[in-house]
Design a protein around this motif. Sequence first.
Motif, PDB file in Angstrom:
ATOM      1  N   ALA A 134       6.964   5.352 -11.895  1.00 36.92           N
ATOM      2  CA  ALA A 134       6.756   6.124 -10.394  1.00 36.92           C
ATOM      3  C   ALA A 134       8.009   5.152  -9.589  1.00 36.92           C
ATOM      4  O   ALA A 134       8.541   5.812  -8.671  1.00 36.92           O
ATOM      5  CB  ALA A 134       5.409   5.883  -9.704  1.00 36.92           C
ATOM      6  N   GLY A 135       8.077   3.946  -9.765  1.00 36.50           N
ATOM      7  CA  GLY A 135       9.022   3.047  -9.129  1.00 36.50           C
ATOM      8  C   GLY A 135      10.235   3.680  -9.406  1.00 36.50           C
ATOM      9  O   GLY A 135      11.357   3.787  -8.401  1.00 36.50           O
ATOM     10  N   ILE A 136      10.740   3.987 -10.586  1.00 33.53           N
ATOM     11  CA  ILE A 136      12.218   4.503 -10.953  1.00 33.53           C
ATOM     12  C   ILE A 136      12.410   5.751 -10.379  1.00 33.53           C
ATOM     13  O   ILE A 136      13.245   6.111  -9.824  1.00 33.53           O
ATOM     14  CB  ILE A 136      12.334   4.612 -12.603  1.00 33.53           C
ATOM     15  N   GLY A 137      11.221   6.507 -10.443  1.00 27.37           N
ATOM     16  CA  GLY A 137      11.304   8.033  -9.721  1.00 27.37           C
ATOM     17  C   GLY A 137      11.490   7.773  -8.309  1.00 27.37           C
ATOM     18  O   GLY A 137      12.328   8.655  -7.719  1.00 27.37           O
ATOM     19  N   TRP A 138      10.821   6.936  -7.392  1.00 29.46           N
ATOM     20  CA  TRP A 138      11.143   6.859  -6.255  1.00 29.46           C
ATOM     21  C   TRP A 138      12.544   6.398  -5.959  1.00 29.46           C
ATOM     22  O   TRP A 138      13.379   6.975  -4.971  1.00 29.46           O
ATOM     23  CB  TRP A 138      10.141   5.768  -5.466  1.00 29.46           C
ATOM     24  N   VAL A 139      13.057   5.416  -6.675  1.00 34.17           N
ATOM     25  CA  VAL A 139      14.310   4.783  -6.258  1.00 34.17           C
ATOM     26  C   VAL A 139      15.532   6.058  -6.645  1.00 34.17           C
ATOM     27  O   VAL A 139      16.459   5.969  -5.614  1.00 34.17           O
ATOM     28  CB  VAL A 139      14.744   3.514  -6.943  1.00 34.17           C
TER      29      VAL A 139
ATOM     30  N   GLY B 137       4.275 -10.435  -6.567  1.00 37.74           N
ATOM     31  CA  GLY B 137       3.304 -10.680  -7.188  1.00 37.74           C
ATOM     32  C   GLY B 137       2.796  -9.620  -8.098  1.00 37.74           C
ATOM     33  O   GLY B 137       3.086  -8.385  -7.876  1.00 37.74           O
ATOM     34  N   MET B 138       1.796  -9.741  -8.996  1.00 38.04           N
ATOM     35  CA  MET B 138       1.216  -8.848 -10.089  1.00 38.04           C
ATOM     36  C   MET B 138      -0.106  -8.290  -9.315  1.00 38.04           C
ATOM     37  O   MET B 138      -1.048  -8.886  -9.374  1.00 38.04           O
ATOM     38  CB  MET B 138       1.222  -9.337 -11.409  1.00 38.04           C
ATOM     39  N   PHE B 139      -0.098  -6.944  -9.292  1.00 33.88           N
ATOM     40  CA  PHE B 139      -1.270  -6.339  -8.958  1.00 33.88           C
ATOM     41  C   PHE B 139      -2.010  -5.540  -9.926  1.00 33.88           C
ATOM     42  O   PHE B 139      -1.300  -4.452 -10.148  1.00 33.88           O
ATOM     43  CB  PHE B 139      -0.879  -5.296  -7.677  1.00 33.88           C
ATOM     44  N   ALA B 140      -3.084  -6.161 -10.410  1.00 33.38           N
ATOM     45  CA  ALA B 140      -3.561  -5.503 -11.687  1.00 33.38           C
ATOM     46  C   ALA B 140      -4.696  -4.911 -11.181  1.00 33.38           C
ATOM     47  O   ALA B 140      -5.844  -5.259 -10.789  1.00 33.38           O
ATOM     48  CB  ALA B 140      -4.011  -6.730 -12.645  1.00 33.38           C
ATOM     49  N   VAL B 141      -4.944  -3.728 -11.562  1.00 32.64           N
ATOM     50  CA  VAL B 141      -5.903  -2.806 -11.087  1.00 32.64           C
ATOM     51  C   VAL B 141      -6.205  -1.840 -12.511  1.00 32.64           C
ATOM     52  O   VAL B 141      -5.246  -1.325 -13.095  1.00 32.64           O
ATOM     53  CB  VAL B 141      -5.528  -1.596  -9.955  1.00 32.64           C
ATOM     54  N   THR B 142      -7.543  -1.639 -12.726  1.00 35.38           N
ATOM     55  CA  THR B 142      -7.874  -0.949 -13.860  1.00 35.38           C
ATOM     56  C   THR B 142      -8.680   0.372 -13.631  1.00 35.38           C
ATOM     57  O   THR B 142      -9.548   0.232 -12.561  1.00 35.38           O
ATOM     58  CB  THR B 142      -8.715  -1.819 -15.048  1.00 35.38           C
ATOM     59  N   ALA B 143      -8.314   1.362 -14.207  1.00 35.71           N
ATOM     60  CA  ALA B 143      -8.941   2.735 -13.796  1.00 35.71           C
ATOM     61  C   ALA B 143      -9.163   3.494 -15.241  1.00 35.71           C
ATOM     62  O   ALA B 143      -8.664   3.295 -15.895  1.00 35.71           O
ATOM     63  CB  ALA B 143      -7.979   3.494 -12.900  1.00 35.71           C
ATOM     64  N   ALA B 144     -10.186   4.121 -15.146  1.00 31.79           N
ATOM     65  CA  ALA B 144     -10.652   4.853 -16.274  1.00 31.79           C
ATOM     66  C   ALA B 144     -10.025   6.438 -16.234  1.00 31.79           C
ATOM     67  O   ALA B 144     -10.394   7.047 -15.051  1.00 31.79           O
ATOM     68  CB  ALA B 144     -12.190   4.886 -16.299  1.00 31.79           C
ATOM     69  N   LEU B 145      -9.273   6.737 -17.212  1.00 31.10           N
ATOM     70  CA  LEU B 145      -8.759   8.083 -17.096  1.00 31.10           C
ATOM     71  C   LEU B 145      -9.419   8.900 -18.266  1.00 31.10           C
ATOM     72  O   LEU B 145      -9.683   8.453 -19.239  1.00 31.10           O
ATOM     73  CB  LEU B 145      -7.266   7.883 -17.449  1.00 31.10           C
ATOM     74  N   LEU B 146      -9.770   9.943 -17.885  1.00 30.79           N
ATOM     75  CA  LEU B 146     -10.412  11.119 -18.688  1.00 30.79           C
ATOM     76  C   LEU B 146      -9.171  11.569 -19.423  1.00 30.79           C
ATOM     77  O   LEU B 146      -8.529  12.468 -18.599  1.00 30.79           O
ATOM     78  CB  LEU B 146     -11.513  11.870 -18.208  1.00 30.79           C
ATOM     79  N   LEU B 147      -8.952  11.669 -20.722  1.00 31.90           N
ATOM     80  CA  LEU B 147      -7.939  12.119 -21.420  1.00 31.90           C
ATOM     81  C   LEU B 147      -8.454  13.411 -22.258  1.00 31.90           C
ATOM     82  O   LEU B 147      -9.386  13.137 -22.850  1.00 31.90           O
ATOM     83  CB  LEU B 147      -7.187  11.045 -22.369  1.00 31.90           C
TER      84      LEU B 147
ATOM     85  N   SER C 114      -2.591  10.312  -5.921  1.00 32.48           N
ATOM     86  CA  SER C 114      -1.879  11.108  -5.070  1.00 32.48           C
ATOM     87  C   SER C 114      -2.415  10.921  -3.446  1.00 32.48           C
ATOM     88  O   SER C 114      -1.441  10.551  -2.781  1.00 32.48           O
ATOM     89  CB  SER C 114      -1.903  12.737  -5.369  1.00 32.48           C
ATOM     90  N   ALA C 115      -3.449  10.861  -3.416  1.00 32.81           N
ATOM     91  CA  ALA C 115      -3.591  10.545  -1.912  1.00 32.81           C
ATOM     92  C   ALA C 115      -3.642   9.354  -1.462  1.00 32.81           C
ATOM     93  O   ALA C 115      -3.236   8.848  -0.593  1.00 32.81           O
ATOM     94  CB  ALA C 115      -5.334  10.901  -1.577  1.00 32.81           C
ATOM     95  N   ARG C 116      -3.802   8.325  -2.264  1.00 33.87           N
ATOM     96  CA  ARG C 116      -3.885   6.794  -2.245  1.00 33.87           C
ATOM     97  C   ARG C 116      -2.168   6.238  -1.960  1.00 33.87           C
ATOM     98  O   ARG C 116      -2.022   5.744  -1.136  1.00 33.87           O
ATOM     99  CB  ARG C 116      -4.527   6.093  -3.410  1.00 33.87           C
ATOM    100  N   LEU C 117      -1.429   6.865  -2.862  1.00 31.61           N
ATOM    101  CA  LEU C 117      -0.086   6.437  -2.899  1.00 31.61           C
ATOM    102  C   LEU C 117       0.755   7.370  -1.985  1.00 31.61           C
ATOM    103  O   LEU C 117       2.016   6.792  -1.650  1.00 31.61           O
ATOM    104  CB  LEU C 117       0.639   6.765  -4.418  1.00 31.61           C
ATOM    105  N   GLY C 118       0.354   8.625  -1.669  1.00 31.94           N
ATOM    106  CA  GLY C 118       1.268   9.366  -0.947  1.00 31.94           C
ATOM    107  C   GLY C 118       2.467   9.798  -1.708  1.00 31.94           C
ATOM    108  O   GLY C 118       3.338  10.460  -1.206  1.00 31.94           O
TER     109      GLY C 118
ATOM    110  N   ASN D  33       5.203  -2.318  -7.766  1.00 33.05           N
ATOM    111  CA  ASN D  33       4.160  -3.251  -7.305  1.00 33.05           C
ATOM    112  C   ASN D  33       3.488  -2.561  -6.269  1.00 33.05           C
ATOM    113  O   ASN D  33       2.131  -3.062  -6.040  1.00 33.05           O
ATOM    114  CB  ASN D  33       4.677  -4.660  -7.212  1.00 33.05           C
ATOM    115  N   THR D  34       4.020  -2.128  -5.264  1.00 31.68           N
ATOM    116  CA  THR D  34       3.487  -1.500  -4.023  1.00 31.68           C
ATOM    117  C   THR D  34       2.484  -0.313  -4.700  1.00 31.68           C
ATOM    118  O   THR D  34       1.491  -0.208  -4.086  1.00 31.68           O
ATOM    119  CB  THR D  34       4.349  -0.756  -3.110  1.00 31.68           C
TER     120      THR D  34
END
Length: 261
Positions: A120-125, A19-29, A85-89, A254-255
Amino acid sequence: MSRHLARGPVLAALVGTAGMFAVTAALLLQSSSSGEAQVVALTMADPVTTATAAPTAVAAGDVPGGVTSSLDRPRADAVWVNSMSARLGVGQAAVAAYANAALRIGVEQPACNLEWTTLAGIGWVESQHGTLGGNELLHDGTTRKPILGPALDGSEGVGAIRPGADDTTAHGNTDWDHAVGPMQFIGSTWARWGADGDGDGVSDRADLDDAAYAAGRYLCADGYDLATGTGWSAAVFAYNHSDEYVASVLATANTYAERSG
């Protein structure tokens, strides 16, 4: 034969569909040139795909040289990085490297729609974000111990690639090339797509800041739209010609997207 011959360990669970997990966050750039801050919405979604029949990638095109936008090296806000970082470990240095790379690619190649969770998915694998086998990703994006893939000597599952002088300097093998660094780039691929991702004046595939940005350039090189399932699958398949690899990256990305909410 894959253009990116190095194959990282396949560690994520395989999936048939996701499934597609769509989450939007505001990033301060923070603009690196003007010092003016902007709030940009970054969608942390990865496309639905079955990752069964991988499409054939077209020849890579040249990435446009130079960045004209004032946001030439946007940076994710530290508070956001710490929260993710805290949410994803996942370590803060890794989260920052992936997010910064995706934001910069968003300036340079907005039609690609690259999300940081894909990197991040590529970096983990490939290397568990530089921590595979008890290694440690340091705050500057390098690892405590060098990360070397197996010798590319033509044995089962790998190509036969002789190293250039620079490659031997990077890994020490005078006979065969090795993939190097947390995103596992071989020398010939790095020679084309390697770049300075963190602005320190050095292009180093052993530095995740540089390697994540180079991976983004590579994924977007063929003109795929990574907001679509077919485009996303084709881009990741081009990075490593393996359906199993694509499925593993998809499951991990996706995780991360789900947890980032």
